[in-house]
Motif scaffolding. Structure first.
Motif, PDB file in Angstrom:
ATOM      1  N   ARG A 146       0.824  -1.219   0.000  1.00 47.08           N
ATOM      2  CA  ARG A 146       0.000   0.000   0.000  1.00 47.08           C
ATOM      3  C   ARG A 146       0.856   1.265   0.000  1.00 47.08           C
ATOM      4  O   ARG A 146       0.340   2.373   0.039  1.00 47.08           O
ATOM      5  CB  ARG A 146      -0.924   0.007   1.234  1.00 47.08           C
ATOM      6  CG  ARG A 146      -2.031  -1.035   1.182  1.00 47.08           C
ATOM      7  CD  ARG A 146      -3.065  -0.817   2.302  1.00 47.08           C
ATOM      8  NE  ARG A 146      -2.482  -0.942   3.632  1.00 47.08           N
ATOM      9  CZ  ARG A 146      -2.394  -2.093   4.300  1.00 47.08           C
ATOM     10  NH1 ARG A 146      -2.861  -3.201   3.784  1.00 47.08           N
ATOM     11  NH2 ARG A 146      -1.848  -2.124   5.494  1.00 47.08           N
ATOM     12  N   GLY A 147       2.181   1.103  -0.014  1.00 41.45           N
ATOM     13  CA  GLY A 147       3.080   2.257  -0.061  1.00 41.45           C
ATOM     14  C   GLY A 147       3.248   2.954   1.275  1.00 41.45           C
ATOM     15  O   GLY A 147       3.663   4.111   1.338  1.00 41.45           O
ATOM     16  N   GLU A 148       2.920   2.247   2.371  1.00 42.15           N
ATOM     17  CA  GLU A 148       3.022   2.864   3.700  1.00 42.15           C
ATOM     18  C   GLU A 148       4.375   2.648   4.351  1.00 42.15           C
ATOM     19  O   GLU A 148       4.712   3.303   5.342  1.00 42.15           O
ATOM     20  CB  GLU A 148       1.928   2.288   4.623  1.00 42.15           C
ATOM     21  CG  GLU A 148       0.524   2.628   4.178  1.00 42.15           C
ATOM     22  CD  GLU A 148      -0.546   1.794   4.875  1.00 42.15           C
ATOM     23  OE1 GLU A 148      -1.713   1.883   4.447  1.00 42.15           O
ATOM     24  OE2 GLU A 148      -0.215   1.051   5.827  1.00 42.15           O
ATOM     25  N   ALA A 149       5.149   1.693   3.829  1.00 40.91           N
ATOM     26  CA  ALA A 149       6.422   1.352   4.481  1.00 40.91           C
ATOM     27  C   ALA A 149       7.368   0.721   3.466  1.00 40.91           C
ATOM     28  O   ALA A 149       6.946   0.310   2.377  1.00 40.91           O
ATOM     29  CB  ALA A 149       6.178   0.370   5.629  1.00 40.91           C
ATOM     30  N   MET A 150       8.651   0.682   3.832  1.00 45.54           N
ATOM     31  CA  MET A 150       9.636  -0.077   3.046  1.00 45.54           C
ATOM     32  C   MET A 150      10.382  -1.021   3.990  1.00 45.54           C
ATOM     33  O   MET A 150      10.509  -0.757   5.178  1.00 45.54           O
ATOM     34  CB  MET A 150      10.617   0.844   2.309  1.00 45.54           C
ATOM     35  CG  MET A 150      11.371   1.811   3.160  1.00 45.54           C
ATOM     36  SD  MET A 150      12.762   2.610   2.280  1.00 45.54           S
ATOM     37  CE  MET A 150      11.985   3.393   0.885  1.00 45.54           C
ATOM     38  N   ARG A 151      10.838  -2.145   3.428  1.00 47.59           N
ATOM     39  CA  ARG A 151      11.565  -3.124   4.253  1.00 47.59           C
ATOM     40  C   ARG A 151      12.822  -3.566   3.511  1.00 47.59           C
ATOM     41  O   ARG A 151      12.751  -3.997   2.356  1.00 47.59           O
ATOM     42  CB  ARG A 151      10.711  -4.333   4.558  1.00 47.59           C
ATOM     43  CG  ARG A 151      11.509  -5.437   5.309  1.00 47.59           C
ATOM     44  CD  ARG A 151      10.615  -6.551   5.849  1.00 47.59           C
ATOM     45  NE  ARG A 151       9.740  -7.053   4.814  1.00 47.59           N
ATOM     46  CZ  ARG A 151       8.427  -7.273   4.975  1.00 47.59           C
ATOM     47  NH1 ARG A 151       7.860  -7.080   6.132  1.00 47.59           N
ATOM     48  NH2 ARG A 151       7.706  -7.737   3.974  1.00 47.59           N
ATOM     49  N   ALA A 152      13.961  -3.464   4.176  1.00 45.09           N
ATOM     50  CA  ALA A 152      15.230  -3.897   3.613  1.00 45.09           C
ATOM     51  C   ALA A 152      15.694  -5.176   4.304  1.00 45.09           C
ATOM     52  O   ALA A 152      15.561  -5.309   5.529  1.00 45.09           O
ATOM     53  CB  ALA A 152      16.298  -2.823   3.795  1.00 45.09           C
ATOM     54  N   THR A 153      16.202  -6.109   3.515  1.00 46.99           N
ATOM     55  CA  THR A 153      16.812  -7.327   4.051  1.00 46.99           C
ATOM     56  C   THR A 153      18.197  -7.445   3.411  1.00 46.99           C
ATOM     57  O   THR A 153      18.329  -7.333   2.198  1.00 46.99           O
ATOM     58  CB  THR A 153      15.971  -8.570   3.683  1.00 46.99           C
ATOM     59  OG1 THR A 153      14.635  -8.367   4.125  1.00 46.99           O
ATOM     60  CG2 THR A 153      16.538  -9.838   4.347  1.00 46.99           C
ATOM     61  N   VAL A 154      19.209  -7.640   4.251  1.00 40.31           N
ATOM     62  CA  VAL A 154      20.583  -7.689   3.750  1.00 40.31           C
ATOM     63  C   VAL A 154      21.306  -8.885   4.355  1.00 40.31           C
ATOM     64  O   VAL A 154      21.188  -9.165   5.539  1.00 40.31           O
ATOM     65  CB  VAL A 154      21.355  -6.383   4.106  1.00 40.31           C
ATOM     66  CG1 VAL A 154      22.806  -6.479   3.660  1.00 40.31           C
ATOM     67  CG2 VAL A 154      20.679  -5.167   3.475  1.00 40.31           C
ATOM     68  N   VAL A 155      22.039  -9.586   3.485  1.00 41.37           N
ATOM     69  CA  VAL A 155      22.907 -10.673   3.932  1.00 41.37           C
ATOM     70  C   VAL A 155      24.343 -10.248   3.664  1.00 41.37           C
ATOM     71  O   VAL A 155      24.649  -9.743   2.572  1.00 41.37           O
ATOM     72  CB  VAL A 155      22.589 -11.979   3.183  1.00 41.37           C
ATOM     73  CG1 VAL A 155      23.582 -13.063   3.542  1.00 41.37           C
ATOM     74  CG2 VAL A 155      21.185 -12.451   3.511  1.00 41.37           C
TER      75      VAL A 155
END
Ligand code: MG
Length: 161
Positions: A146-155
């Motif tokens: 819905r464009g309310e948040a962003m999530r980053a995942t990093v290895v």
């Protein structure tokens, strides 16, 4: 003790707010909304630091740089990367490679992907061809869709210096 590779993972979510600077991987994007946060809200850099710190067996980013500390208000997340790399050096470790995923509706990363790789490479002292980043949309599902948040995942993979 330090001669075997060590892997770490970091995950970070930030709410998106209209008018906030949109910082991703140390680069400012033109976007209608940007990540809220005590610092500049750069989710990719926060997750990347946590991946590196985790692999090194160190405290996480939130413990090292509290969001209750006024000194960290509005702080560029590149500062956190430099501090993370300084800690890594004391452990006799370096980053061997890093792979990042950013789930968000905005901004689109693809046009500036090479620039992002170079930014991450500089911050984490690793050749640009050993860092990768890709953007994924939320497929209209949940807060990210819905464009309310962003999530980053990093290895991150670490090895001896
Ligand atoms: Mg964060």
């Amino acid at each position: 003790m330090n001669d075997l590779p060590r892997i770490g993972i970091g995950i970070d979510v930030h709410r998106l707010a209209p008018g906030r600077d949109c910082m991703v991987g140390g680069i400012r994007f033109d976007a209608p909304a940007g990540p809220e946060g005590h610092s500049d809200g750069d989710a990719v850099l926060h997750a990347a630091c946590d991946a590196v710190l985790g692999a090194a067996g160190l405290d996480d980013l939130g413990t090292l740089f509290s969001d209750r500390d006024p000194a960290n208000r509005g702080r560029p997340s590149a500062d956190f990367c430099r501090a993370t790399m300084a800690l890594l050096q004391t452990r006799g470790l370096r980053v061997l490679s890093m792979d990042c995923v950013l789930e968000t509706e905005v901004p689109k990363l693809k046009p500036r992907r090479q620039e992002l790789r170079e930014s991450l490479a500089t911050l984490f002292e690793v050749p640009a061809d050993r860092v990768n980043i890709k953007g994924k949309t939320g497929e209209k599902v949940d807060a990210i869709g819905r464009g309310e948040a962003m999530r980053a995942t990093v290895v991150a993979l670490l090895g001896p210096r």
